[in-house]
Design a protein around this motif. Structure first.
Motif, PDB file in Angstrom:
ATOM      1  N   GLY A  65      -3.843  -0.267  -7.341  1.00  0.00           N
ATOM      2  CA  GLY A  65      -2.390  -0.137  -7.190  1.00  0.00           C
ATOM      3  C   GLY A  65      -1.902   1.271  -7.479  1.00  0.00           C
ATOM      4  N   ALA A  66      -2.787   2.264  -7.334  1.00  0.00           N
ATOM      5  CA  ALA A  66      -2.417   3.630  -7.704  1.00  0.00           C
ATOM      6  C   ALA A  66      -2.445   4.591  -6.519  1.00  0.00           C
ATOM      7  N   HIS A  67      -2.662   4.081  -5.309  1.00  0.00           N
ATOM      8  CA  HIS A  67      -2.702   4.965  -4.151  1.00  0.00           C
ATOM      9  C   HIS A  67      -1.286   5.372  -3.757  1.00  0.00           C
ATOM     10  N   PRO A  68      -1.055   6.688  -3.526  1.00  0.00           N
ATOM     11  CA  PRO A  68       0.319   7.128  -3.243  1.00  0.00           C
ATOM     12  C   PRO A  68       0.894   6.524  -1.961  1.00  0.00           C
ATOM     13  N   ASP A  69       0.045   6.104  -1.034  1.00  0.00           N
ATOM     14  CA  ASP A  69       0.560   5.557   0.225  1.00  0.00           C
ATOM     15  C   ASP A  69       0.496   4.038   0.309  1.00  0.00           C
ATOM     16  N   VAL A  70       0.068   3.405  -0.765  1.00  0.00           N
ATOM     17  CA  VAL A  70      -0.025   1.940  -0.729  1.00  0.00           C
ATOM     18  C   VAL A  70       0.820   1.342  -1.850  1.00  0.00           C
ATOM     19  N   GLU A  71       1.764   0.511  -1.451  1.00  0.00           N
ATOM     20  CA  GLU A  71       2.600  -0.183  -2.441  1.00  0.00           C
ATOM     21  C   GLU A  71       2.140  -1.628  -2.511  1.00  0.00           C
ATOM     22  N   GLU A  87      15.363  -0.694  -2.758  1.00  0.00           N
ATOM     23  CA  GLU A  87      14.653   0.333  -3.519  1.00  0.00           C
ATOM     24  C   GLU A  87      13.305   0.636  -2.871  1.00  0.00           C
ATOM     25  N   LEU A  88      12.634  -0.446  -2.487  1.00  0.00           N
ATOM     26  CA  LEU A  88      11.338  -0.311  -1.835  1.00  0.00           C
ATOM     27  C   LEU A  88      11.454   0.476  -0.534  1.00  0.00           C
ATOM     28  N   LEU A  89      12.505   0.160   0.240  1.00  0.00           N
ATOM     29  CA  LEU A  89      12.686   0.824   1.532  1.00  0.00           C
ATOM     30  C   LEU A  89      12.911   2.315   1.348  1.00  0.00           C
ATOM     31  N   THR A  90      13.620   2.687   0.277  1.00  0.00           N
ATOM     32  CA  THR A  90      13.825   4.111   0.007  1.00  0.00           C
ATOM     33  C   THR A  90      12.494   4.775  -0.300  1.00  0.00           C
ATOM     34  N   ARG A  91      11.685   4.096  -1.099  1.00  0.00           N
ATOM     35  CA  ARG A  91      10.394   4.681  -1.486  1.00  0.00           C
ATOM     36  C   ARG A  91       9.479   4.873  -0.288  1.00  0.00           C
ATOM     37  N   VAL A  92       9.469   3.892   0.629  1.00  0.00           N
ATOM     38  CA  VAL A  92       8.504   3.989   1.722  1.00  0.00           C
ATOM     39  C   VAL A  92       9.041   4.757   2.932  1.00  0.00           C
ATOM     40  N   SER A  93      10.261   5.278   2.824  1.00  0.00           N
ATOM     41  CA  SER A  93      10.809   5.987   3.980  1.00  0.00           C
ATOM     42  C   SER A  93      10.196   7.375   4.131  1.00  0.00           C
TER      43      SER A  93
END
Ligand SMILES: [Zn+2]
Length: 371
Positions: A65-71, A87-93
């Motif tokens: 769970g520590a990969h910068p591109d994987v949530e 919040e999630l959508l902001t992070r993955v944008s």
């Protein structure tokens, strides 16, 4: 299953994304079938240069769970609310940091509230972005139709007893005999098998439950058995909930300033606290019902075994440990009676899922089983 994922991953490499690769997937399967593990393996395949080797840094950090591109979204609460999705959508944008894919694994997509699901829908529909959504749920019906119509569906099946036993031995260092027992009685549910294999209390509780059908002689024993079942389920749920509840209340109090509850909290705090307590109560009720359901499934395996013996099939008993008792029990009744009892158990599970009163339901069932 693996084949579909391999094709999808290959498609991402060659650019033929429309055919095999889509941006949104739903992984479904019964509890313990490994939906979220499959989704995480998919995520690894997407970010790893060797299609998910399992040993490189990309793969390892994804699993942790520590990969910068994987949530990886795991829900502790009962529902995933719209604020969390926003919040999630902001992070993955953001564009993926490694230039490949950004992957979101949502382990409990069935817990999305309707408004949260609608917020997510917009993101899933957005063309041309580099985010892949991997949603996990028990069945397709647990996902809103609007969402599922835009996802590719992957259905996982229950693994074999042998496969589960082998996982317990290799990953958890469980001894072969124990691994075989846990896999057999959990019927393909890896999580439950692991819990049983590594937890003596849980095994003792199961032993108590499995002895209940043997001691059902008449009405008073039926009521006593019902009482035992309810107490076991309540105790298990309470033990599990207590620590969690305390921590949640503490976190909430801290979030609203002042360590204390009640008057010490900033405005809105006491309402939030009330909401939380309500949610915790609902969760505990659900946990008791889940515990009862698991106990009924265990009891059903007893009658299933009786049925097998009555049909003349003595191998492949789920409860090998009770082979002698089951053998004797089988001579005392007829297969038609056993079928009726199995039906009664399944009907009680359905009734409980529709919020029937637990004690009444279990008492009525035990009376039927005692006949
Ligand atoms: Zn790798």
């Amino acid at each position: 299953m693996v084949d579909v994922i391999q094709k999808a991953v290959q498609a991402t490499r060659t650019g033929e994304e429309n055919q095999e690769m889509t941006h949104a997937w739903v992984f479904t399967g019964p509890p313990g079938s490994g939906r979220s593990n499959a989704a995480i393996a998919f995520a690894q395949a997407l970010v790893c240069k060797m299609d998910g080797c399992g040993i490189c840094n990309e793969c390892k950090s994804t699993a942790a769970g520590a990969h910068p591109d994987v949530e990886i979204i795991r829900t502790e609460g009962l529902s995933i609310k719209i604020d969390e999705v926003r919040e999630l959508l902001t992070r993955v944008s953001w564009a993926p940091s490694m230039g490949g894919w950004r992957v979101v694994v949502m382990e409990d997509a069935d817990r999305l509230t309707e408004s949260a699901a609608n917020a997510l829908l917009k993101a899933i529909e957005e063309p041309g972005n580099r985010t892949v959504w991997l949603l996990c749920a028990p069945t397709l019906h647990d996902v809103l139709p609007t969402i599922r119509s835009r996802c590719r569906h992957l259905q996982l099946v229950t693994p074999s007893t042998r496969a589960v036993a082998s996982v317990l031995q290799t990953q958890n260092g469980v001894a072969p005999a124990m691994a075989d027992f846990a896999a057999r009685v959990s019927q393909g549910h890896i999580g439950r098998a692991r819990y049983l294999a590594t937890n003596e209390d849980v095994r003792n509780i199961r032993n108590t439950i499995m002895k209940l059908p043997l001691n059902l002689h008449g009405i008073s024993s039926a009521f006593a058995a019902a009482q035992t079942l309810i107490e076991l389920a309540t105790k298990q749920a309470t033990d599990a909930a207590e620590k969690r509840n305390e921590k949640e209340i503490e976190d909430l109090s801290l979030a609203y300033g002042k360590g204390a509850t009640g008057r010490g909290m900033a405005s809105g705090g006491s309402k939030a606290l009330k909401d939380l307590e309500k949610e915790q109560k609902t969760r505990q009720t659900r946990m008791i019902r889940d515990g009862l359901d698991a106990a009924l499934l265990d009891i059903a395996t007893f009658y299933r075994d009786v049925m097998m013996v009555q049909a003349g099939v003595n191998e492949s008993l789920i409860n090998k440990e009770l082979e002698n008792e089951i053998g004797v029990f089988a001579t005392k009744t007829k297969p038609q009676v056993t079928i009726k009892k199995l039906d009664a158990i399944m009907q009680s599970r359905i009734n409980l899922s529709f919020n029937a009163a637990p004690l009444l339901t279990i008492e009525a069932l035990m009376c039927t089983l005692a006949r």
